[in-house]
Design a protein around this motif. Sequence first.
Motif, PDB file in Angstrom:
ATOM      1  N   LEU A   1     -14.393   4.854   5.118  1.00 46.02           N
ATOM      2  CA  LEU A   1     -13.922   4.102   3.955  1.00 46.02           C
ATOM      3  C   LEU A   1     -13.256   2.792   4.398  1.00 46.02           C
ATOM      4  CD1 LEU A   1     -13.665   4.147   0.896  1.00 46.02           C
ATOM      5  CD2 LEU A   1     -11.472   5.318   1.148  1.00 46.02           C
ATOM      6  N   ILE A   2     -12.523   2.835   5.501  1.00 47.10           N
ATOM      7  CA  ILE A   2     -11.896   1.614   6.014  1.00 47.10           C
ATOM      8  C   ILE A   2     -12.972   0.616   6.428  1.00 47.10           C
ATOM      9  CG2 ILE A   2     -10.570   0.669   7.946  1.00 47.10           C
ATOM     10  CD1 ILE A   2      -8.782   3.131   7.754  1.00 47.10           C
TER      11      ILE A   2
ATOM     12  N   MET B   1      -4.636   6.005   8.859  1.00 41.72           N
ATOM     13  CA  MET B   1      -5.876   5.240   8.793  1.00 41.72           C
ATOM     14  C   MET B   1      -6.827   5.698   9.878  1.00 41.72           C
ATOM     15  SD  MET B   1      -4.344   1.477   7.933  1.00 41.72           S
ATOM     16  CE  MET B   1      -3.428   1.219   6.397  1.00 41.72           C
TER      17      MET B   1
ATOM     18  N   LEU C   1      -0.502   4.679  -1.115  1.00 40.95           N
ATOM     19  CA  LEU C   1      -1.754   4.519  -0.380  1.00 40.95           C
ATOM     20  C   LEU C   1      -1.497   4.275   1.104  1.00 40.95           C
ATOM     21  CD1 LEU C   1      -3.690   2.264  -2.913  1.00 40.95           C
ATOM     22  CD2 LEU C   1      -4.013   4.718  -2.500  1.00 40.95           C
TER      23      LEU C   1
ATOM     24  N   LEU D   1       0.835  -1.205   0.000  1.00 44.15           N
ATOM     25  CA  LEU D   1       0.000   0.000   0.000  1.00 44.15           C
ATOM     26  C   LEU D   1       0.868   1.253   0.000  1.00 44.15           C
ATOM     27  CD1 LEU D   1      -2.815  -0.909   2.566  1.00 44.15           C
ATOM     28  CD2 LEU D   1      -3.051  -0.674   0.086  1.00 44.15           C
TER      29      LEU D   1
ATOM     30  N   ILE E   1      -6.820   7.912   4.956  1.00 47.08           N
ATOM     31  CA  ILE E   1      -7.938   7.038   4.612  1.00 47.08           C
ATOM     32  C   ILE E   1      -8.994   7.180   5.708  1.00 47.08           C
ATOM     33  CG2 ILE E   1      -8.654   4.684   4.046  1.00 47.08           C
ATOM     34  CD1 ILE E   1      -5.723   4.061   3.450  1.00 47.08           C
TER      35      ILE E   1
END
Length: 305
Positions: free
Chosen positions: A256-257, A191, A187, A182, A252
């Motif tokens: 979305l996680i 998180m 990406l 990631l 992120i």
Amino acid sequence: MNSRRIVIAGGSGFLGSAASRFFAAQHYEVVVLSRFRHEDHDGIRYMLWDGRTPADWTAVLEGALALINFSGRSIDCRFTPENRREILESRINSVEALFEAAGRCVVPPLVYIQASSIGYYGNTRSLCFEDSPQGTGFLAQVCARWEEAFLSRELPQTRKVLLRIGLVLDRNQGILRKLVPLARNFLGGTMGQGGQHMSWIHIEDFNRMLQFAIDQPTVEGVCLATGIHPVTNRVFMATLRRVLRRPWAPAIPGLLIRLGAILWMRTDPSLVLEGAGCVPKKILSKGFVFRYTRLMQALKHLTGR
């Protein structure tokens, strides 16, 4: 007593296979109990077991130096009712089977090391130590039941050690297998809110800690198996990006996680969005010395930087 035999239950998983290779390289007699058939190799012998009942494998416990139990269904899944049941039962059943088998030995293993998890502390922003209280949530409840099954049973001739294990960092397995690709693809951002703790330990230090727990007769009871400097997710991901020369990546969002975990990754979002910061006071007090104390140092070594 065979002072060189180490029996590892659940030894074909990530931590078990790493420990098996580590001890075999030091010329211990390593016997792995696995639910799947494997060919013996590199000094490691495999025996079938079902994780529930004593069988032919019980003979290898007689006079063994150590028994290490990593058995249990992976928590890297969605926490459906069926998966929750399997996660809990697989852990308790293996503990009970091993105690029953060891109890039949004339000379039982000198040391029994049982895996647990820092999930015991739940999701907390406070630093945790061995004597910190149990947290809340499914994983905390599983760990409490798991540990009770181990700590409530007695083997008078066997020293018992329970390791609450954090995030073990390895080059090819575990959490880095997911996070490194990631980050390399830009990406590897923070998180969720990024404040959740990640209590990490380098695989070399983890294996050395197992060796230390076997060798040092004063090590017993609950011990944390983490490094000495836990970090937040924000710091962990930023350090990983720096090591991989990816200076920036978009954060992120937690929503979305959660959606991605359920729809694509088929795991529980709490594994990413929750955590506990742990410091292993007991093992330090016994004289264990870490080789990898800083995250940057560990990640550089594991990524070849």
